[in-house]
Design an enzyme around this catalytic site. Structure first.
Site, PDB file in Angstrom:
ATOM      1  CG  HIS A 278      -3.738  10.943   3.173  1.00  0.00           C
ATOM      2  ND1 HIS A 278      -4.737  10.914   3.957  1.00  0.00           N
ATOM      3  CD2 HIS A 278      -2.904   9.812   3.219  1.00  0.00           C
ATOM      4  CE1 HIS A 278      -4.584  10.038   4.658  1.00  0.00           C
ATOM      5  NE2 HIS A 278      -3.354   9.385   4.555  1.00  0.00           N
TER       6      HIS A 278
ATOM      7  CD  GLU B 291      -5.231   4.881   5.075  1.00  0.00           C
ATOM      8  OE1 GLU B 291      -4.803   4.200   3.900  1.00  0.00           O
ATOM      9  OE2 GLU B 291      -4.798   5.431   5.959  1.00  0.00           O
TER      10      GLU B 291
ATOM     11  CG  ASP C 195      -4.834   0.359   3.908  1.00  0.00           C
ATOM     12  OD1 ASP C 195      -4.759  -0.819   4.276  1.00  0.00           O
ATOM     13  OD2 ASP C 195      -4.050   0.992   4.294  1.00  0.00           O
TER      14      ASP C 195
ATOM     15  CD  GLN D  57      -1.539   4.044  11.016  1.00  0.00           C
ATOM     16  OE1 GLN D  57      -2.819   4.114  10.880  1.00  0.00           O
ATOM     17  NE2 GLN D  57      -0.933   4.612   9.879  1.00  0.00           N
TER      18      GLN D  57
ATOM     19  CG  ASP E 298      -2.040   1.188   1.137  1.00  0.00           C
ATOM     20  OD1 ASP E 298      -2.532   1.023   0.087  1.00  0.00           O
ATOM     21  OD2 ASP E 298      -2.242   1.911   1.962  1.00  0.00           O
TER      22      ASP E 298
ATOM     23  CB  THR F  86      -6.852  -4.667   2.714  1.00  0.00           C
ATOM     24  OG1 THR F  86      -5.889  -4.367   3.558  1.00  0.00           O
ATOM     25  CG2 THR F  86      -7.232  -4.021   1.434  1.00  0.00           C
TER      26      THR F  86
ATOM     27  NE  ARG G  14      -6.412   6.467  10.192  1.00  0.00           N
ATOM     28  CZ  ARG G  14      -5.762   6.439   9.026  1.00  0.00           C
ATOM     29  NH1 ARG G  14      -4.495   6.067   8.870  1.00  0.00           N
ATOM     30  NH2 ARG G  14      -6.381   6.677   7.684  1.00  0.00           N
TER      31      ARG G  14
ATOM     32  CD  GLU H  28      -5.383   2.889   0.161  1.00  0.00           C
ATOM     33  OE1 GLU H  28      -4.810   2.416  -0.780  1.00  0.00           O
ATOM     34  OE2 GLU H  28      -5.284   3.107   1.310  1.00  0.00           O
TER      35      GLU H  28
ATOM     36  CD  GLU I 269      -6.668  13.257   4.714  1.00  0.00           C
ATOM     37  OE1 GLU I 269      -6.526  14.152   3.996  1.00  0.00           O
ATOM     38  OE2 GLU I 269      -6.890  12.113   4.193  1.00  0.00           O
TER      39      GLU I 269
ATOM     40  CE  LYS J  99      -2.526   2.092   7.263  1.00  0.00           C
ATOM     41  NZ  LYS J  99      -3.421   2.935   6.685  1.00  0.00           N
TER      42      LYS J  99
END
Length: 395
Positions: A113, A180, A214, A221, A106, A238, A218, A182, A339, A234
């Protein structure tokens, strides 16, 4: 024989023809192509054992000339009569993971971002970007065994975390579960160890594209990622969409990437355009909360594949690489909730509720479309997933 009805304005007309793996009641998974609101069974219309396989891998390994041959034959076929026994309504089939995933990498290819996260986590730095970011496509190696198809529910992960006010690490369910939005790109033909793939060889190796989510814990992480990067935050899941849009269907969507300054090193430069004009839409419990534009992505998928192989690492049929979160310059174009809510400090409206991160029972859907020829549009379908409560939270 029958004629497949393709409704006017369908995102799945003859200019698209995405591949997937499907089954009907009492039958084994095999390869099909979506045409309008139908699935065409390729194991019936082609004398090729690759289409009777439960993944696309055998077909993808046949290479670009074969991909082009089959696509041309399909475009002719769906314009006329097809065997009636080969046609199934989309509503009547079960869709499966379309590929046997070999490896998963990834990337982190959106400047918007990466800059937003830099401002969130390193507010005192003179630049929100790390020094290497504009010199190479940054990425991490993920876990292929937890790539799942749309519709597979995701169990909230548990793990070790330490908040800024915690005196010591604690274990438990993630409290900052995120998405996420993507795009994912699938390698059809690999490359040998010790060799490299150039950006201009991208179309000879990349079979097609899917929508990719993904999932990110948080809090897990944040505690684990220094100094080696994402791991358990992560690797739990997925999700990808079931339809693989062939690269050939994206010709009208090809554009230049944003200006890359400083100029990339020679191995990342090519003569072909591999920016892509793809529009995504994120729904949270049925409410649209973001519309990320892939056209804004700084690094192209061709550059990502070139960087993956430049050290001589082998690539294989079924390799999957994600673009990283897709975000635009506007708030409603941010492709991750970290975000969108600015680290949880600015909740967003989701119907009658305000939210920061995902709660149990929440459902996320990410869809995408791109320009087709002559003003048409083509679709990728969606990746839709529901969050289930954590298991083994008391360990």
């Amino acid at each position: 024989m029958t004629v497949i009805d393709i409704p006017e304005g369908s995102l799945f007309g003859a200019n698209n023809l995405p591949y997937g793996v499907f089954s009907t009641a009492g039958t084994q998974p095999r390869v099909g192509v979506r045409v309008g609101d139908s699935v065409l069974d390729l194991s019936v219309v082609f004398d090729d054992p690759a289409f009777a396989e439960p993944t696309l891998n055998a077909f993808m390994a046949q290479g670009r000339a074969r991909w082009d041959e089959v696509r041309a034959a399909l475009q002719d076929l769906v314009a006329g009569d097809v065997p009636a026994e080969a046609v199934h309504a989309v509503a009547d089939v079960t869709l499966h993971l379309p590929i046997d995933v070999a490896d998963y990498v990834d990337f982190y290819a959106s400047e918007n971002h990466a800059s937003n996260l830099g401002r969130l986590f390193r507010p005192d730095n003179p630049s929100p970007l790390m020094p290497n970011w504009k010199h190479l496509p940054v990425g991490y190696h993920g876990r292929s065994s937890t790539v799942v198809v749309s519709g597979v529910d995701i169990v909230r992960p548990c793990g070790q975390r330490k908040g800024p006010n915690d005196p010591a690490p604690v274990f438990g369910p993630s409290t900052r579960l995120d998405i996420e939005a993507e795009m994912g790109f699938i390698v059809g033909v690999g490359s040998e160890m010790g060799s490299t793939v150039t950006p201009d060889e991208f179309a000879d190796h990349c079979f097609g594209a899917v929508i990719l989510n993904d999932w990110s814990a948080r809090d897990i992480q944040a505690w684990e990622y220094v100094p080696l990067g994402p791991n358990l935050g992560k690797s739990f899941a997925t999700s990808i969409s079931p339809w693989v849009v062939p690269l050939a269907a994206l010709e009208a969507a090809r554009i230049d990437t944003p200006v890359q300054d400083p100029e990339p090193l020679p191995y990342l430069k090519g003569t072909e355009k591999w920016g892509l004009d793809i529009d995504l839409e994120v729904e949270w419990n049925g409410h649209v909360v973001s519309r990320p534009p892939y056209a804004q992505m700084y690094w192209s998928p061709a550059q990502m594949l070139a960087h993956t192989s430049v050290n001589g690492a082998a690539t294989r049929t079924g390799d999957l690489f994600g673009s990283g979160t897709i975000s635009g310059p506007e708030k409603d174009q941010r492709g991750a909730f970290i975000e969108l809510t600015w680290g949880g400090k600015e909740p967003v409206q989701v119907g009658d509720e305000t939210r920061t991160f995902l709660e149990d029972g929440d459902e996320i859907s990410i869809s995408a479309t791109a320009p087709g020829p002559d003003g048409t549009r083509i679709g990728f379908g969606e990746v839709r997933t529901r969050i289930l409560p954590a298991k083994d939270a008391g360990r």
